[in-house]
Scaffold this active site. Structure first.
Site, PDB file in Angstrom:
ATOM      1  N   ARG A 328       0.846  -1.196   0.000  1.00  0.00           N
ATOM      2  CA  ARG A 328       0.000   0.000   0.000  1.00  0.00           C
ATOM      3  C   ARG A 328       0.879   1.243   0.000  1.00  0.00           C
ATOM      4  O   ARG A 328       1.870   1.315   0.726  1.00  0.00           O
ATOM      5  CB  ARG A 328      -0.920   0.010   1.225  1.00  0.00           C
ATOM      6  CG  ARG A 328      -1.779  -1.244   1.319  1.00  0.00           C
ATOM      7  CD  ARG A 328      -2.755  -1.183   2.465  1.00  0.00           C
ATOM      8  NE  ARG A 328      -3.429  -2.459   2.649  1.00  0.00           N
ATOM      9  CZ  ARG A 328      -4.353  -2.699   3.582  1.00  0.00           C
ATOM     10  NH1 ARG A 328      -4.707  -1.735   4.407  1.00  0.00           N
ATOM     11  NH2 ARG A 328      -4.916  -3.888   3.683  1.00  0.00           N
ATOM     12  N   ARG A 343       1.931   2.161  10.005  1.00  0.00           N
ATOM     13  CA  ARG A 343       1.566   2.256   8.583  1.00  0.00           C
ATOM     14  C   ARG A 343       2.819   2.046   7.756  1.00  0.00           C
ATOM     15  O   ARG A 343       3.740   2.859   7.814  1.00  0.00           O
ATOM     16  CB  ARG A 343       0.939   3.617   8.262  1.00  0.00           C
ATOM     17  CG  ARG A 343      -0.467   3.782   8.781  1.00  0.00           C
ATOM     18  CD  ARG A 343      -1.185   4.912   8.061  1.00  0.00           C
ATOM     19  NE  ARG A 343      -2.479   5.185   8.639  1.00  0.00           N
ATOM     20  CZ  ARG A 343      -3.585   4.509   8.341  1.00  0.00           C
ATOM     21  NH1 ARG A 343      -3.544   3.520   7.482  1.00  0.00           N
ATOM     22  NH2 ARG A 343      -4.730   4.829   8.912  1.00  0.00           N
ATOM     23  N   GLU A 415      -6.397   0.401  15.015  1.00  0.00           N
ATOM     24  CA  GLU A 415      -7.107  -0.633  14.267  1.00  0.00           C
ATOM     25  C   GLU A 415      -6.179  -1.801  13.958  1.00  0.00           C
ATOM     26  O   GLU A 415      -5.062  -1.614  13.462  1.00  0.00           O
ATOM     27  CB  GLU A 415      -7.656  -0.068  12.958  1.00  0.00           C
ATOM     28  CG  GLU A 415      -8.466  -1.078  12.163  1.00  0.00           C
ATOM     29  CD  GLU A 415      -8.764  -0.610  10.746  1.00  0.00           C
ATOM     30  OE1 GLU A 415      -9.152  -1.459   9.927  1.00  0.00           O
ATOM     31  OE2 GLU A 415      -8.598   0.595  10.468  1.00  0.00           O
ATOM     32  N   SER A 418     -10.658  -5.773  10.589  1.00  0.00           N
ATOM     33  CA  SER A 418     -12.033  -5.420  10.259  1.00  0.00           C
ATOM     34  C   SER A 418     -12.698  -6.612   9.597  1.00  0.00           C
ATOM     35  O   SER A 418     -12.028  -7.535   9.121  1.00  0.00           O
ATOM     36  CB  SER A 418     -12.093  -4.196   9.343  1.00  0.00           C
ATOM     37  OG  SER A 418     -11.569  -4.503   8.073  1.00  0.00           O
ATOM     38  N   ARG A 466       0.945  -4.681  12.949  1.00  0.00           N
ATOM     39  CA  ARG A 466       0.179  -4.122  14.059  1.00  0.00           C
ATOM     40  C   ARG A 466       0.030  -5.129  15.201  1.00  0.00           C
ATOM     41  O   ARG A 466      -0.058  -4.733  16.367  1.00  0.00           O
ATOM     42  CB  ARG A 466      -1.171  -3.607  13.574  1.00  0.00           C
ATOM     43  CG  ARG A 466      -1.004  -2.439  12.622  1.00  0.00           C
ATOM     44  CD  ARG A 466      -2.294  -1.725  12.318  1.00  0.00           C
ATOM     45  NE  ARG A 466      -2.066  -0.694  11.300  1.00  0.00           N
ATOM     46  CZ  ARG A 466      -3.015   0.095  10.821  1.00  0.00           C
ATOM     47  NH1 ARG A 466      -4.247  -0.007  11.270  1.00  0.00           N
ATOM     48  NH2 ARG A 466      -2.726   1.003   9.894  1.00  0.00           N
TER      49      ARG A 466
END
Length: 502
Positions: A328, A343, A415, A418, A466
């Site tokens: 990403r 990130r 986060e 999800s 993470r």
């Protein structure tokens, strides 16, 4: 699918004067919600200047879309108010009025095309009999004029069809009635698990811990690859492998088939899953001079696994756990809140993905979030599960649950996972259907049930960077060592603790 990465020949748009009836799942996928529709894709960061770089978005539409989604325009028109409200609730830029205008134009133009075809056939039939030369010549001229007019109208119809398809693909998926309306701050807490650890010493963040324990090297990676890349070293490598293997073993117990996936895919597949690979703010790395991209999530290659196919009812549900590296661009992700591993441009992840019958997707959505909660509870993490608000759902999601874990060094929740129910948004683009089986009726001739679009769901089982942040910061000891959570120890060769190098 973690974060905002929150998507062959399709069925052609219906050009007949009477619109084709699509499966009822498109209008009413279950008794609890309204029909899902495609939406403008939410991007997977600004363009990269590397060899693998995102192309600049042209403001002019291409001459023809590469693929067509199976969109029920009649249901959009019949439910105009609900669709318009949903577009507003999602802060979408879709132009519903233009879509309806183009659809009406196409409808009327198709009627004119059919009228000319009828006239042309009538002329052709007249020429089959005996005719005077002058009369035959008149019919020949009429036929020629009709043919030329028909060709022009058919060309206009194709262009109109393409424009309608481009605009309609920007209409969002409908939203679950229980989803909070508004921005991210409007998201509601579904569950709070555990409590933050109490430390009797000054807490360090994962960057300081990693430096002292010789677990990362960001500086060398920046020289080799650029910012937001990293080397994992020593026990951090073992920890990554342990997380991946333990997670796979846990989800396989729950009936998921393990996969490794291609990490380069066609741009069209990225688009069909709901992402804009070549938009100005895309997070997708596109490969120059090709129609290929690096994946930002295994959701994309797994979604394409059964592209353009009709599955047997007995095959469903199909449940996959896919390991992949993810890429990403993470444009605009600067500042202390995104430092270190939070990130990054490349990371390892295990993604769960389900193909199921429409009436089962709500059940499997609950199953996916339960699996995530079980995994994070097993590791002793303090976390909360959120029902995400409408503006944060992303393109395909009908409903999305996020998991945010406490990160003591960052002094906030971050986060880590999800879970999204995308209903038939992706399957209508990818062309994935199933044929329902029907119970035999005595005395009634057996006939095949018409195929229906499957529903697709995705959820992050483990995003490694993470998770490493969480484990280092939550399990740090006063002497600077890190305890290994008990479930991971067998996957680390029995290692119980990470200590300073002598």
């Amino acid at each position: 699918m973690m974060d905002s990465l929150n998507r062959p020949t399709f069925q052609a748009l219906i050009l007949a004067t009477t619109p084709t009836h699509f499966p009822s799942s498109f209008l009413f996928p279950s008794s609890t919600y309204t029909f899902p529709l495609p939406r403008c894709i939410k991007a997977l960061s600004t363009t990269s200047t590397a060899t693998l770089q995102s192309s600049k978005l042209s403001h002019d539409y291409p001459a023809k879309p590469q693929w067509k989604a199976s969109i029920d325009f009649k249901s959009i028109k019949d439910n105009k108010d609900a669709v318009a409200a949903n577009i507003r609730n999602r802060k979408s830029h879709a132009n519903l009025e233009l879509v309806l205008h183009l659809y009406d134009q196409m409808f009327h133009l198709q009627k004119e095309v059919e009228r000319l075809r009828g006239d042309r056939n009538a002329v052709a039939n007249k020429m089959k009999g005996k005719l005077e030369p002058s009369e035959r010549q008149t019919l020949i001229e009429q036929g020629k004029n009709l043919k030329e007019g028909l060709i022009a109208l058919e060309e206009d119809l194709v262009k109109l069809n393409d424009e309608l398809q481009r605009e309609a693909q920007c209409i969002p998926n409908m939203t679950h009635p229980d989803v909070p309306i508004g921005g991210e701050d409007c998201s509601t807490i579904r569950k709070m698990v555990g409590s933050p650890p109490n430390f009797s010493f000054p807490v360090k963040d994962h960057l300081q811990l990693g430096k002292e324990l010789d677990l990362f090297d960001f500086d060398a990676a920046a020289e080799v690859s650029g910012s937001k890349f990293y080397y994992l070293k020593n026990e951090a490598v073992l920890l990554e492998m342990a997380l991946l293997n333990w997670t796979l073993s846990e989800v396989m117990k729950r009936g998921f088939t393990p996969l490794t996936t291609p990490e380069i895919v066609r741009s069209s597949v990225v688009e069909k899953c709901g992402f804009q690979p070549r938009a100005n703010n895309t997070q997708v790395y596109s490969i120059d001079d090709s129609d290929q991209c690096l994946i930002g999530t295994a959701e994309i290659p797994v979604g394409g696994l059964h592209m353009d196919s009709i599955l047997a009812d007995s095959m469903l549900p199909l449940k996959y756990a896919a390991f992949s590296h993810c890429f990403r661009t993470e444009a605009g992700a600067a500042g202390t809140a995104t430092r270190g591993l939070y990130r990054v441009h490349q990371f390892s992840k295990v993604e769960m993905f389900i193909f199921c019958r429409p009436e089962e997707s709500e059940y499997y959505h609950q199953e996916l979030i339960k699996i995530e909660e079980d995994i994070f509870s097993s590791l002793g993490l303090h976390f909360k599960t959120l029902d995400m608000a409408s503006e944060d759902l992303g393109a395909p999601a009908y409903r999305k649950f996020d998991v945010e874990a406490w990160m003591p060094g960052l002094e906030r929740f971050g986060e880590i996972s999800s879970a999204s129910n995308c209903t038939d948004y992706q399957s209508r683009r990818l062309g994935i259907r199933y044929r329902p089986s029907e119970a035999p009726v005595v005395g009634v001739k057996k006939s095949k049930a018409p195929p229906q679009f499957v529903h697709t769901l995705n959820a992050t089982a483990c995003a490694v960077p993470r998770m490493i942040i969480c484990l280092l910061e939550n399990y740090q000891q006063e002497d600077g060592s890190i305890l290994i959570p008990e479930p991971l120890r067998p996957f680390m060769g029995g290692l119980n603790i990470i200590t300073r190098k002598s």
